[in-house]
Design an enzyme around this catalytic site. Structure first.
Site, PDB file in Angstrom:
ATOM      1  N   ARG A  36     -16.793  -4.459 -16.322  1.00 57.09           N
ATOM      2  CA  ARG A  36     -16.054  -5.570 -16.905  1.00 57.09           C
ATOM      3  C   ARG A  36     -15.671  -6.547 -15.785  1.00 57.09           C
ATOM      4  O   ARG A  36     -15.042  -6.128 -14.804  1.00 57.09           O
ATOM      5  CB  ARG A  36     -14.784  -5.036 -17.593  1.00 57.09           C
ATOM      6  CG  ARG A  36     -13.747  -6.086 -17.928  1.00 57.09           C
ATOM      7  CD  ARG A  36     -14.199  -6.959 -19.107  1.00 57.09           C
ATOM      8  NE  ARG A  36     -13.260  -8.034 -19.340  1.00 57.09           N
ATOM      9  CZ  ARG A  36     -12.212  -7.962 -20.158  1.00 57.09           C
ATOM     10  NH1 ARG A  36     -11.978  -6.855 -20.844  1.00 57.09           N
ATOM     11  NH2 ARG A  36     -11.422  -8.999 -20.323  1.00 57.09           N
ATOM     12  N   ARG A  45     -18.143 -10.019 -22.847  1.00 53.11           N
ATOM     13  CA  ARG A  45     -17.664  -8.963 -21.954  1.00 53.11           C
ATOM     14  C   ARG A  45     -18.375  -7.649 -22.267  1.00 53.11           C
ATOM     15  O   ARG A  45     -18.704  -7.375 -23.421  1.00 53.11           O
ATOM     16  CB  ARG A  45     -16.147  -8.787 -22.014  1.00 53.11           C
ATOM     17  CG  ARG A  45     -15.543  -8.300 -23.278  1.00 53.11           C
ATOM     18  CD  ARG A  45     -14.828  -9.344 -24.166  1.00 53.11           C
ATOM     19  NE  ARG A  45     -14.250 -10.500 -23.553  1.00 53.11           N
ATOM     20  CZ  ARG A  45     -12.948 -10.638 -23.290  1.00 53.11           C
ATOM     21  NH1 ARG A  45     -12.106  -9.694 -23.587  1.00 53.11           N
ATOM     22  NH2 ARG A  45     -12.496 -11.748 -22.772  1.00 53.11           N
ATOM     23  N   ILE A  66       0.842  -1.202   0.000  1.00 55.68           N
ATOM     24  CA  ILE A  66       0.000   0.000   0.000  1.00 55.68           C
ATOM     25  C   ILE A  66       0.879   1.255   0.000  1.00 55.68           C
ATOM     26  O   ILE A  66       0.453   2.305  -0.451  1.00 55.68           O
ATOM     27  CB  ILE A  66      -1.043   0.016   1.148  1.00 55.68           C
ATOM     28  CG1 ILE A  66      -0.437  -0.332   2.491  1.00 55.68           C
ATOM     29  CG2 ILE A  66      -2.214  -0.894   0.820  1.00 55.68           C
ATOM     30  CD1 ILE A  66      -1.451  -0.233   3.655  1.00 55.68           C
ATOM     31  N   ASP A  90      -8.090  -2.776 -25.780  1.00 57.54           N
ATOM     32  CA  ASP A  90      -6.720  -3.242 -25.982  1.00 57.54           C
ATOM     33  C   ASP A  90      -5.859  -2.099 -26.534  1.00 57.54           C
ATOM     34  O   ASP A  90      -6.322  -1.316 -27.377  1.00 57.54           O
ATOM     35  CB  ASP A  90      -6.686  -4.413 -26.979  1.00 57.54           C
ATOM     36  CG  ASP A  90      -7.253  -5.693 -26.376  1.00 57.54           C
ATOM     37  OD1 ASP A  90      -7.278  -5.806 -25.135  1.00 57.54           O
ATOM     38  OD2 ASP A  90      -7.673  -6.569 -27.153  1.00 57.54           O
TER      39      ASP A  90
HETATM   40  N1  LIG Z   1      -1.564  -4.433 -25.456  1.00 58.07           N
HETATM   41  C1  LIG Z   1      -2.351  -4.768 -24.420  1.00 58.07           C
HETATM   42  N2  LIG Z   1      -3.547  -4.160 -24.231  1.00 58.07           N
HETATM   43  C2  LIG Z   1      -4.338  -4.485 -23.174  1.00 58.07           C
HETATM   44  N3  LIG Z   1      -4.021  -5.427 -22.256  1.00 58.07           N
HETATM   45  C3  LIG Z   1      -2.840  -6.059 -22.393  1.00 58.07           C
HETATM   46  C4  LIG Z   1      -1.966  -5.759 -23.480  1.00 58.07           C
HETATM   47  N4  LIG Z   1      -0.857  -6.538 -23.366  1.00 58.07           N
HETATM   48  C5  LIG Z   1      -1.030  -7.278 -22.274  1.00 58.07           C
HETATM   49  N5  LIG Z   1      -2.209  -7.007 -21.690  1.00 58.07           N
HETATM   50  C6  LIG Z   1      -2.652  -7.694 -20.488  1.00 58.07           C
HETATM   51  O1  LIG Z   1      -3.592  -8.661 -20.839  1.00 58.07           O
HETATM   52  C7  LIG Z   1      -4.377  -8.910 -19.699  1.00 58.07           C
HETATM   53  C8  LIG Z   1      -5.666  -9.575 -20.098  1.00 58.07           C
HETATM   54  O2  LIG Z   1      -6.381  -8.655 -20.868  1.00 58.07           O
HETATM   55  P1  LIG Z   1      -7.806  -8.994 -21.389  1.00 58.07           P
HETATM   56  O3  LIG Z   1      -8.586  -9.674 -20.321  1.00 58.07           O
HETATM   57  O4  LIG Z   1      -8.378  -7.739 -21.958  1.00 58.07           O
HETATM   58  O5  LIG Z   1      -7.484 -10.046 -22.527  1.00 58.07           O
HETATM   59  P2  LIG Z   1      -8.487 -10.560 -23.563  1.00 58.07           P
HETATM   60  O6  LIG Z   1      -9.156  -9.374 -24.166  1.00 58.07           O
HETATM   61  O7  LIG Z   1      -9.392 -11.593 -22.958  1.00 58.07           O
HETATM   62  O8  LIG Z   1      -7.587 -11.283 -24.620  1.00 58.07           O
HETATM   63  P3  LIG Z   1      -6.691 -10.620 -25.733  1.00 58.07           P
HETATM   64  O9  LIG Z   1      -5.478 -10.105 -25.032  1.00 58.07           O
HETATM   65  O10 LIG Z   1      -6.431 -11.788 -26.652  1.00 58.07           O
HETATM   66  O11 LIG Z   1      -7.486  -9.525 -26.391  1.00 58.07           O
HETATM   67  C9  LIG Z   1      -4.540  -7.555 -19.057  1.00 58.07           C
HETATM   68  O12 LIG Z   1      -4.707  -7.648 -17.679  1.00 58.07           O
HETATM   69  C10 LIG Z   1      -3.281  -6.807 -19.427  1.00 58.07           C
HETATM   70  O13 LIG Z   1      -2.382  -6.720 -18.338  1.00 58.07           O
HETATM   71  N1  LIG Z   2     -15.401 -10.390 -32.841  1.00 59.30           N
HETATM   72  C1  LIG Z   2     -14.671 -10.290 -31.737  1.00 59.30           C
HETATM   73  N2  LIG Z   2     -14.128 -11.389 -31.221  1.00 59.30           N
HETATM   74  C2  LIG Z   2     -13.374 -11.282 -30.101  1.00 59.30           C
HETATM   75  C3  LIG Z   2     -13.174 -10.040 -29.477  1.00 59.30           C
HETATM   76  C4  LIG Z   2     -13.768  -8.901 -30.040  1.00 59.30           C
HETATM   77  O1  LIG Z   2     -13.624  -7.753 -29.528  1.00 59.30           O
HETATM   78  N3  LIG Z   2     -14.497  -9.065 -31.171  1.00 59.30           N
HETATM   79  N4  LIG Z   2     -12.388  -9.952 -28.367  1.00 59.30           N
HETATM   80  C5  LIG Z   2     -11.786 -11.025 -27.903  1.00 59.30           C
HETATM   81  C6  LIG Z   2     -10.882 -10.884 -26.748  1.00 59.30           C
HETATM   82  O2  LIG Z   2     -10.564  -9.628 -26.473  1.00 59.30           O
HETATM   83  C7  LIG Z   2     -11.961 -12.354 -28.447  1.00 59.30           C
HETATM   84  N5  LIG Z   2     -12.800 -12.386 -29.591  1.00 59.30           N
END
Ligand SMILES: Nc1ncnc2c1ncn2[C@@H]1O[C@H](COP(=O)(O)OP(=O)(O)OP(=O)(O)O)[C@@H](O)[C@H]1O
Ligand SMILES: Nc1nc2c(c(=O)[nH]1)N=C(CO)CN2
Length: 325
Positions: free
Chosen positions: A241, A255, A79, A260
């Site tokens: 989320r 979600r 913290i 991203d």
């Molecule tokens: N470029 C990035 N943008 C956002 N999150 C990222 C990135 N690179 C790594 N992360 C990490 O990925 C973790 C999981 O993110 P998130 O739950 O949004 O993934 P997801 O959307 O399910 O899958 P994907 O990463 O395939 O889109 C986050 O807690 C973050 O720390």
């Molecule tokens: N069409 C679509 N598919 C997904 C998407 C999304 O934003 N659009 N996001 C994902 C994980 O971030 C996995 N699959």
């Protein structure tokens, strides 16, 4: 005169409460717990006192957003580190803030004894910011786990970044618009361009989930990549989320909001919490197609986005929202 050189006024925000994942133990990071923060800003608000104009003082709304983003953002072990981060973020937010006192309470700290609260207090002023700039780094950056520098943090120059937004739970169109508004309202972020919203078929995850709405935006920011990630994750949290299997999250499942970071200038970042360019973006029509609508000349890691988009498996599923069936 001392009344001119030493601000003596204060703004106090107390009891701001949110769930965070800070803690030394794995279960604290996994499960999260309540954190409460009190903030005092030391400043001179004589001008606002006379003018009755918000522009002449520091808005406590912005401070509250920043504190909430810090609590809900990427986890710290200590913290003390959260208090340090918040104090520095507050001082950076507005140069009229001469000093700040930040208290972080952790009333559910894992202690076997019966107790009421455990808290730490950071008292920082502008001289502390200048004296120790490295302490501004977010957790994994401070641990030196990135391959690159922290360009915005280091130089204060704006960096162009591309963000991809997705939603397939709740009122997705409203959520995307609200997320863009939240980014527009973020200090040190300017939204430069927005793609039209696309309806897309889900890629990966459960087959029976609803179609997504996806959008890509370009911003200019002086936030560091980690600060930007904290902010985008705070906006995701504000839009309900769910994160983590214990909260019902399914990988690539439905979600309310996903943001991203696709690219951040020309940076290549590979830390535990952040990979940039986003490692899966180049295979995702739901990212690349709206991106080309917004910017037909865009490049990702040196390759034209329009070319990459044509090779994606989901290319044909991506439709502008207004033309979608
Ligand atoms: N470029 C990035 N943008 C956002 N999150 C990222 C990135 N690179 C790594 N992360 C990490 O990925 C973790 C999981 O993110 P998130 O739950 O949004 O993934 P997801 O959307 O399910 O899958 P994907 O990463 O395939 O889109 C986050 O807690 C973050 O720390
Ligand atoms: N069409 C679509 N598919 C997904 C998407 C999304 O934003 N659009 N996001 C994902 C994980 O971030 C996995 N699959």
């Amino acid at each position: 005169m001392s009344s001119r050189s030493r601000p003596r006024d204060s703004i106090r925000l107390t009891g701001l409460t949110a769930t965070g994942h800070h803690g030394v133990f794995d279960f604290e990071k996994r499960e999260g717990q309540t954190f409460r923060v009190d903030v005092e800003l030391t400043l001179d608000f004589r001008a606002a006192g006379r003018s009755d104009d918000l522009a002449d003082t520091v808005s406590y709304v912005e401070i509250a957003e920043l504190v909430q983003a810090g609590i809900t953002g990427a986890p710290f072990d200590l913290i003390e580190a959260l208090a340090e981060h918040l104090a520095r973020a507050i001082l950076r937010r507005d140069e009229r803030i001469a000093a700040t006192e930040v208290t972080v309470h952790k009333p559910q700290a894992p202690l076997p004894q019966s107790f009421q609260d455990v808290s730490v207090t950071a008292r920082r002023d502008r001289a502390d910011l200048l004296a120790d700039p490295a302490a501004d780094l977010a957790p994994d950056l401070a641990a030196g786990q990135t391959s690159g520098q922290d360009p915005a943090g280091a130089s204060g120059a704006e960096v162009a970044a591309v963000l991809a937004l997705g939603s397939n739970l709740g009122e997705s169109a409203v959520t995307l618009a609200s997320a863009v508004t939240a980014l527009e309202g973020t200090q040190r972020v300017r939204v430069l361009k927005q793609s039209p919203v696309a309806r897309t078929s889900p890629v990966g995850g459960p087959a029976d989930q609803p179609d997504f709405l996806n959008q890509v935006i370009e911003i200019a920011t002086t936030l560091s990549p980690q600060e930007l990630l904290r902010r985008t994750q705070a906006i995701e949290a504000e839009h309900h989320r769910a994160r983590g299997a214990e909260n019902g999250e399914i990988r690539w499942g439905p979600r309310t909001l996903d943001i991203d970071i696709i690219s951040y200038g020309q940076e290549r970042i590979s830390s535990e919490t952040l990979q940039v360019p986003h490692p899966r973006a180049a295979q995702r029509g739901f990212v690349l197609v709206p991106w080309t609508w917004m910017d037909p000349q865009a490049h990702l890691a040196g390759r034209p986005v329009a070319e990459l988009a044509r090779d994606t498996a989901d290319f044909d599923t991506v439709q502008p929202l207004e033309h979608a069936p």
